[in-house]
Each structure stands twice: as structure tokens, then as C-alpha cells.
Write a protein that holds these residues in place. Structure first.
Motif, PDB file in Angstrom:
ATOM      1  N   GLN A  51      62.319   6.510  53.309  1.00 56.76           N
ATOM      2  CA  GLN A  51      61.212   6.012  52.481  1.00 56.76           C
ATOM      3  C   GLN A  51      61.550   4.661  51.864  1.00 56.76           C
ATOM      4  OE1 GLN A  51      58.331   7.176  52.650  1.00 56.76           O
ATOM      5  NE2 GLN A  51      58.837   9.097  53.641  1.00 56.76           N
ATOM      6  N   ARG A  54      61.148   2.053  54.486  1.00 56.28           N
ATOM      7  CA  ARG A  54      59.716   1.774  54.688  1.00 56.28           C
ATOM      8  C   ARG A  54      59.192   0.837  53.604  1.00 56.28           C
ATOM      9  NH1 ARG A  54      56.180   7.124  56.099  1.00 56.28           N
ATOM     10  NH2 ARG A  54      54.457   5.847  55.388  1.00 56.28           N
ATOM     11  N   LYS A  58      57.636  -2.882  54.151  1.00 47.84           N
ATOM     12  CA  LYS A  58      56.290  -3.250  53.701  1.00 47.84           C
ATOM     13  C   LYS A  58      56.304  -4.313  52.610  1.00 47.84           C
ATOM     14  CE  LYS A  58      54.005   1.086  54.709  1.00 47.84           C
ATOM     15  NZ  LYS A  58      53.533   2.341  54.125  1.00 47.84           N
ATOM     16  N   LYS A  60      57.398  -3.942  49.607  1.00 47.02           N
ATOM     17  CA  LYS A  60      57.153  -3.407  48.257  1.00 47.02           C
ATOM     18  C   LYS A  60      58.432  -3.431  47.414  1.00 47.02           C
ATOM     19  CE  LYS A  60      54.152   0.283  49.536  1.00 47.02           C
ATOM     20  NZ  LYS A  60      54.061   1.684  49.290  1.00 47.02           N
ATOM     21  N   SER A 121      55.171  25.733  41.353  1.00 47.34           N
ATOM     22  CA  SER A 121      53.752  25.475  41.605  1.00 47.34           C
ATOM     23  C   SER A 121      52.880  26.543  41.001  1.00 47.34           C
ATOM     24  CB  SER A 121      53.467  25.431  43.102  1.00 47.34           C
ATOM     25  OG  SER A 121      54.580  25.652  43.878  1.00 47.34           O
ATOM     26  N   HIS A 142      55.392  19.593  36.942  1.00 50.17           N
ATOM     27  CA  HIS A 142      54.884  19.912  38.280  1.00 50.17           C
ATOM     28  C   HIS A 142      54.411  18.646  38.987  1.00 50.17           C
ATOM     29  CE1 HIS A 142      51.785  22.089  40.988  1.00 50.17           C
ATOM     30  NE2 HIS A 142      52.945  21.980  41.589  1.00 50.17           N
ATOM     31  N   PHE A 144      53.454  16.517  42.698  1.00 47.94           N
ATOM     32  CA  PHE A 144      52.609  16.769  43.871  1.00 47.94           C
ATOM     33  C   PHE A 144      53.154  16.027  45.083  1.00 47.94           C
ATOM     34  CE2 PHE A 144      50.520  18.001  40.184  1.00 47.94           C
ATOM     35  CZ  PHE A 144      49.843  19.144  40.548  1.00 47.94           C
ATOM     36  N   ASN A 145      52.947  16.614  46.224  1.00 45.50           N
ATOM     37  CA  ASN A 145      53.521  16.129  47.469  1.00 45.50           C
ATOM     38  C   ASN A 145      52.615  15.086  48.134  1.00 45.50           C
ATOM     39  OD1 ASN A 145      55.005  16.031  49.855  1.00 45.50           O
ATOM     40  ND2 ASN A 145      54.041  17.852  50.715  1.00 45.50           N
ATOM     41  N   PRO A 146      53.091  13.915  48.509  1.00 44.88           N
ATOM     42  CA  PRO A 146      54.437  13.381  48.322  1.00 44.88           C
ATOM     43  C   PRO A 146      54.643  12.832  46.896  1.00 44.88           C
ATOM     44  CG  PRO A 146      53.115  11.892  49.708  1.00 44.88           C
ATOM     45  CD  PRO A 146      52.224  13.028  49.333  1.00 44.88           C
ATOM     46  N   GLN A 148      56.456  10.694  45.730  1.00 49.64           N
ATOM     47  CA  GLN A 148      56.573   9.229  45.620  1.00 49.64           C
ATOM     48  C   GLN A 148      55.202   8.569  45.496  1.00 49.64           C
ATOM     49  OE1 GLN A 148      57.863  11.115  48.064  1.00 49.64           O
ATOM     50  NE2 GLN A 148      59.856  10.418  48.744  1.00 49.64           N
ATOM     51  N   VAL A 149      54.163   9.278  45.968  1.00 47.18           N
ATOM     52  CA  VAL A 149      52.833   8.658  46.045  1.00 47.18           C
ATOM     53  C   VAL A 149      51.859   9.250  45.017  1.00 47.18           C
ATOM     54  CG1 VAL A 149      50.854   8.256  47.568  1.00 47.18           C
ATOM     55  CG2 VAL A 149      53.168   8.286  48.532  1.00 47.18           C
ATOM     56  N   ASN A 192      46.646  23.722  41.225  1.00 46.48           N
ATOM     57  CA  ASN A 192      46.758  24.796  42.222  1.00 46.48           C
ATOM     58  C   ASN A 192      45.756  25.920  41.982  1.00 46.48           C
ATOM     59  OD1 ASN A 192      48.557  23.653  43.947  1.00 46.48           O
ATOM     60  ND2 ASN A 192      50.357  24.473  42.910  1.00 46.48           N
ATOM     61  N   MET A 228      42.748  14.261  53.289  1.00 47.36           N
ATOM     62  CA  MET A 228      43.183  15.182  54.349  1.00 47.36           C
ATOM     63  C   MET A 228      42.243  16.365  54.336  1.00 47.36           C
ATOM     64  SD  MET A 228      47.184  15.830  53.679  1.00 47.36           S
ATOM     65  CE  MET A 228      48.430  14.781  54.367  1.00 47.36           C
ATOM     66  N   LEU A 233      46.060  19.890  55.014  1.00 46.77           N
ATOM     67  CA  LEU A 233      46.726  19.925  53.706  1.00 46.77           C
ATOM     68  C   LEU A 233      47.591  21.179  53.570  1.00 46.77           C
ATOM     69  CD1 LEU A 233      47.083  18.596  50.919  1.00 46.77           C
ATOM     70  CD2 LEU A 233      45.067  19.827  50.141  1.00 46.77           C
ATOM     71  N   VAL A 237      51.462  21.073  52.684  1.00 48.80           N
ATOM     72  CA  VAL A 237      52.070  21.755  51.521  1.00 48.80           C
ATOM     73  C   VAL A 237      53.153  22.720  52.008  1.00 48.80           C
ATOM     74  CG1 VAL A 237      51.531  23.547  49.786  1.00 48.80           C
ATOM     75  CG2 VAL A 237      50.068  21.544  49.995  1.00 48.80           C
TER      76      VAL A 237
HETATM   77  N1  3HC Z   1      56.892   9.399  50.801  1.00 49.24           N
HETATM   78  C1  3HC Z   1      56.657   8.194  50.299  1.00 49.24           C
HETATM   79  N2  3HC Z   1      55.550   7.471  50.561  1.00 49.24           N
HETATM   80  C2  3HC Z   1      54.667   8.024  51.384  1.00 49.24           C
HETATM   81  C3  3HC Z   1      54.850   9.283  51.968  1.00 49.24           C
HETATM   82  C4  3HC Z   1      56.029   9.981  51.641  1.00 49.24           C
HETATM   83  N3  3HC Z   1      56.300  11.189  52.122  1.00 49.24           N
HETATM   84  N4  3HC Z   1      53.773   9.576  52.731  1.00 49.24           N
HETATM   85  C5  3HC Z   1      52.948   8.516  52.634  1.00 49.24           C
HETATM   86  N5  3HC Z   1      53.474   7.581  51.826  1.00 49.24           N
HETATM   87  C6  3HC Z   1      52.889   6.318  51.420  1.00 49.24           C
HETATM   88  C7  3HC Z   1      52.841   5.357  52.574  1.00 49.24           C
HETATM   89  O1  3HC Z   1      54.031   4.607  52.650  1.00 49.24           O
HETATM   90  C8  3HC Z   1      51.640   4.488  52.232  1.00 49.24           C
HETATM   91  O2  3HC Z   1      52.011   3.507  51.301  1.00 49.24           O
HETATM   92  P1  3HC Z   1      51.220   2.090  51.223  1.00 49.24           P
HETATM   93  O3  3HC Z   1      49.779   2.405  50.973  1.00 49.24           O
HETATM   94  O4  3HC Z   1      51.837   1.376  50.080  1.00 49.24           O
HETATM   95  O5  3HC Z   1      51.439   1.446  52.527  1.00 49.24           O
HETATM   96  C9  3HC Z   1      50.697   5.454  51.509  1.00 49.24           C
HETATM   97  O6  3HC Z   1      51.511   6.547  51.058  1.00 49.24           O
HETATM   98  C10 3HC Z   1      49.625   5.958  52.431  1.00 49.24           C
HETATM   99  O7  3HC Z   1      50.281   6.576  53.547  1.00 49.24           O
HETATM  100  P2  3HC Z   1      49.800   6.476  55.043  1.00 49.24           P
HETATM  101  O8  3HC Z   1      49.062   5.196  55.256  1.00 49.24           O
HETATM  102  O9  3HC Z   1      50.946   6.778  55.934  1.00 49.24           O
HETATM  103  O10 3HC Z   1      48.843   7.717  55.237  1.00 49.24           O
HETATM  104  P3  3HC Z   1      47.566   8.134  54.432  1.00 49.24           P
HETATM  105  O11 3HC Z   1      46.755   6.990  53.996  1.00 49.24           O
HETATM  106  O12 3HC Z   1      46.965   9.179  55.275  1.00 49.24           O
HETATM  107  O13 3HC Z   1      48.141   8.835  53.117  1.00 49.24           O
HETATM  108  C11 3HC Z   1      48.826  10.729  51.921  1.00 49.24           C
HETATM  109  C12 3HC Z   1      49.046   9.878  53.163  1.00 49.24           C
HETATM  110  C13 3HC Z   1      49.195   9.911  50.661  1.00 49.24           C
HETATM  111  C14 3HC Z   1      49.759  11.914  52.027  1.00 49.24           C
HETATM  112  C15 3HC Z   1      47.306  11.132  51.850  1.00 49.24           C
HETATM  113  O14 3HC Z   1      46.938  11.696  53.088  1.00 49.24           O
HETATM  114  C16 3HC Z   1      47.003  12.096  50.747  1.00 49.24           C
HETATM  115  O15 3HC Z   1      46.838  11.721  49.602  1.00 49.24           O
HETATM  116  N6  3HC Z   1      46.888  13.411  51.094  1.00 49.24           N
HETATM  117  C17 3HC Z   1      46.625  14.459  50.132  1.00 49.24           C
HETATM  118  C18 3HC Z   1      47.923  14.872  49.513  1.00 49.24           C
HETATM  119  C19 3HC Z   1      47.741  15.945  48.494  1.00 49.24           C
HETATM  120  O16 3HC Z   1      46.671  16.449  48.228  1.00 49.24           O
HETATM  121  N7  3HC Z   1      48.869  16.344  47.888  1.00 49.24           N
HETATM  122  C20 3HC Z   1      48.910  17.401  46.934  1.00 49.24           C
HETATM  123  C21 3HC Z   1      49.276  18.670  47.619  1.00 49.24           C
HETATM  124  S1  3HC Z   1      49.314  20.028  46.508  1.00 49.24           S
HETATM  125  C22 3HC Z   1      50.833  19.978  45.853  1.00 49.24           C
HETATM  126  O17 3HC Z   1      51.682  19.183  46.185  1.00 49.24           O
HETATM  127  C23 3HC Z   1      51.111  20.983  44.808  1.00 49.24           C
HETATM  128  C24 3HC Z   1      52.164  21.952  45.226  1.00 49.24           C
HETATM  129  O18 3HC Z   1      52.474  22.741  44.126  1.00 49.24           O
HETATM  130  C25 3HC Z   1      51.735  22.802  46.376  1.00 49.24           C
END
Ligand code: 3HC
Length: 295
Positions: A51, A54, A58, A60, A121, A142, A144-146, A148-149, A192, A228, A233, A237
Motif C-alpha cells: 500500500q 502504491r 500515485k 500521494k 465488529s 471500530h 472499516f475495511n479498508p 486506510q481509506v 453493522n 460495491m 461487499l 468483508v
Molecule cells: N488499502 C489502501 N488503500 C486502498 C485499498 C486498500 N486495501 N483499497 C483501495 N484503496 C485506495 C486506492 O489506492 C484508491 O486511492 P486513490 O483514490 O487515492 O487513488 C482508492 O482507495 C480507491 O480504490 P480503487 O480505485 O482501487 O477502487 P474503488 O474506487 O473501487 O474503491 C473501495 C475501493 C474504497 C474499497 C470502494 O470500493 C469502497 O468504498 N467499497 C465499500 C467498502 C465498505 O463498505 N467497507 C466497509 C465494510 S464493513 C466493515 O469493514 C465493518 C466490519 O466490521 C465488517
């Protein structure tokens, strides 16, 4: 008043733990990342390095900054390296007995003033807090995945949490540029409680033939603006994690909307845990995910 945090321990370098460790290191904290064994630890550290690479690609982050973040993370397989941490966040498997066993050991080693946090969770925070000698210094954080984002961190106060520990946790999450939302110690917290029945309902919609796996996902992306679809999703998860969360929610609320749909139960028996195991509603073995032919 918030306590001063300089060194953060993270237990577990899996899906959530590696991201939590990276975010803390990026926010300037010294991090000790603990895993059960060297191979699992190295897998988690490799994900962080990927990461960071990456982020440099980019533009960043520059190489020096990425190097500094990496240098702030000390990997270990020993609890003793957590001794002088100011905050310890656990992100191990979602199993109460495993978490309790881990806290009993960590509690004996980590300095008395440190705050403990669980990234659970769904499990009640008090059940873990009460197993330590410092229930007043125990909170839920708590992510959320990812990690970092995603912007949100739910900050959970349980009945024993002191004002100081709660403020420390809130301030810590804010210092990581997260949106820190306080929630009660109620199974599933905010997200959740709402998101899990949504994913389970998507599985039921598939079972009832409302649409195919892909149609359900595409419909929610195009029709509701979700990044997603719900089945993607669920794979993301982790279907095992989803199964554990819905069991806890069902146990707590006894409502059908939280019950495991048969398809989820069978997928778990088959060892299909979603993206992490290479197969779930989709097959992740190739370049791009393909629908799992079983559906
Ligand atoms: N680590 C770090 N950065 C990441 C990453 C990771 N694993 N996955 C994606 N990214 C970053 C990318 O580098 C990119 O950064 P940029 O915009 O600065 O270039 C940005 O996120 C967008 O990634 P992508 O362009 O590769 O792909 P998407 O636009 O499809 O985004 C996503 C990916 C952010 C995962 C998006 O699909 C999303 O928001 N999905 C929903 C995620 C969600 O709902 N999460 C919560 C789950 S529930 C939970 O976690 C609770 C638990 O208790 C179960």
C-alpha cells in the motif's frame, strides 16, 4: 482530559490489523504490530509495504515519507514488546474466547496506565473489558475495511469506560484524520447493525431468485450509488466474519433479519470465505473477479 499517546500496539496483522497499524504509523505514532507467527506477520507487513508503494506511485507520498512510515512499524510475535505501549488495539479473530485469552496475557504485560481497545465488529465491549484488570480503561475502536481509506471509526463507550479513556480514544481517532462517531455498546454498533442485515437480505434475494449474484450487485451500484454491490461487499468483508457477526446479532436480538441464510452457511462449510480465501460469491483466482460458477 485525553491521555498522551505515542506508542500504539496492534494485535493481529490480518485484514483489519495491518490497515489499523498503517494508519497509526502514517499519523506519526510508533507502532508495535503483533502476530501469532512470523509467516503471518510478514504477510501483514507485506500488505502495508504494497500500500505504501502504491501511495508513492500515485504521488500521494514521497519515498522518504513512506520509508519513515514503514520504520515506525515494529513487527513482533511476542506480547512482551507491547509492554510500554500507551494504547493497544486488538484486531484478532472475531471470537470472544480467543480475545479473552489474549487480553489476559496482554493485561499482565502492558503498563498499567495504557488504554485497551477492541476493533470488534459486533461483540459487546464490556465482555472483553471485564476480563482485564482495567475495565475503566477499555473502549471499542471500530475501523472499516479498508482502514486506510474508510473515514469512519466508531468509538464505543461501555458501562465501565472512564471519561478519560473515552476522550483519549476519540482524540486518537481524530488525530488519524478519521471521523470519530461515538456509539453505545450495543451489538453491531451503528454501521453493522444496518449493513449486516442488508448483506444478508441480498443473499436471501439471490436465494429467492430475485436476481443473479451479478444482477443484485450491479443493481445496487447503479440504483443506489453504492461503491460495491452487497455480495461483492460480503466477499470483501469476509464471509466467515459476516457469519460471526450475524450470529452475535441474532443471539442478541433474536430477529430473523440477523439469521444466517442457508447459502451463507453452506459457503462457509465449503471453506469459501470470500476474497481472502480466493472464492466466495466471486472467484478471485484470475486477474479480475469472475462469478463463482456454483451460482
Ligand atoms: N488499502 C489502501 N488503500 C486502498 C485499498 C486498500 N486495501 N483499497 C483501495 N484503496 C485506495 C486506492 O489506492 C484508491 O486511492 P486513490 O483514490 O487515492 O487513488 C482508492 O482507495 C480507491 O480504490 P480503487 O480505485 O482501487 O477502487 P474503488 O474506487 O473501487 O474503491 C473501495 C475501493 C474504497 C474499497 C470502494 O470500493 C469502497 O468504498 N467499497 C465499500 C467498502 C465498505 O463498505 N467497507 C466497509 C465494510 S464493513 C466493515 O469493514 C465493518 C466490519 O466490521 C465488517
Amino acid at each position: 482530559m485525553a491521555q498522551q499517546i505515542e506508542k500504539v500496539g496492534v494485535l493481529g496483522a490480518g485484514l483489519m490489523g495491518h490497515g489499523i497499524a498503517q494508519v497509526a504509523a502514517q499519523s506519526g505514532y510508533q507502532v508495535v504490530l503483533r502476530e501469532l507467527d512470523e509467516a503471518t506477520l510478514q504477510k501483514g507487513i507485506a500488505k502495508i509495504e504494497k500500500q505504501l508503494a502504491r501511495a508513492v506511485e500515485k504521488g500521494k507520498m514521497d519515498e522518504t515519507e513512506a520509508g519513515e512510515v514503514r520504520a515506525r512499524i515494529q513487527g513482533t510475535v511476542h506480547y512482551r514488546d507491547l509492554a510500554d505501549c500507551d494504547l493497544v488495539i486488538e484486531a484478532i479473530t472475531e471470537s470472544l474466547p480467543l480475545k479473552l485469552e489474549m487480553w489476559r496475557e496482554v493485561d499482565e504485560i502492558v503498563k498499567p496506565g495504557a488504554v485497551f481497545a477492541t476493533n470488534t465488529s459486533s461483540l459487546a465491549v464490556i465482555d472483553q473489558a471485564a476480563a482485564t484488570s482495567r475495565p475503566q480503561q477499555f473502549v471499542g475502536l471500530h475501523y472499516f475495511n479498508p482502514a486506510q481509506v474508510m473515514k469512519l471509526v466508531e468509538v464505543v463507550r461501555c458501562v465501565t469506560t472512564s471519561e478519560e479513556a473515552f476522550t483519549t480514544a476519540l482524540e486518537f481517532a481524530r488525530s488519524e484524520h478519521k471521523l470519530a462517531i461515538p456509539t453505545k455498546d450495543k451489538a453491531g454498533f451503528i454501521v453493522n447493525r444496518l449493513l449486516v442485515p442488508y448483506m444478508l437480505d441480498a443473499i436471501r434475494a439471490y436465494e429467492e431468485g430475485v436476481g443473479s449474484v451479478e444482477e443484485i450487485d450491479e443493481a445496487m451500484k447503479a440504483g443506489a450509488g453504492h461503491p460495491m454491490g452487497p455480495l461483492t461487499l460480503a466477499d470483501f468483508v469476509g464471509l466467515d466474519t459476516l457469519g460471526s457477526i450475524c450470529d452475535v446479532l441474532f443471539e442478541e436480538f433474536r430477529e430473523r433479519r440477523f439469521a444466517r441464510p442457508p447459502t451463507l452457511r453452506k459457503m462457509l462449510s465449503a471453506g469459501w470465505f470470500g476474497r481472502k480465501s480466493g472464492i466466495g460469491f466471486y472467484d478471485y483466482s484470475g486477474e479480475a473477479p469472475k462469478p463463482n460458477p456454483a451460482f
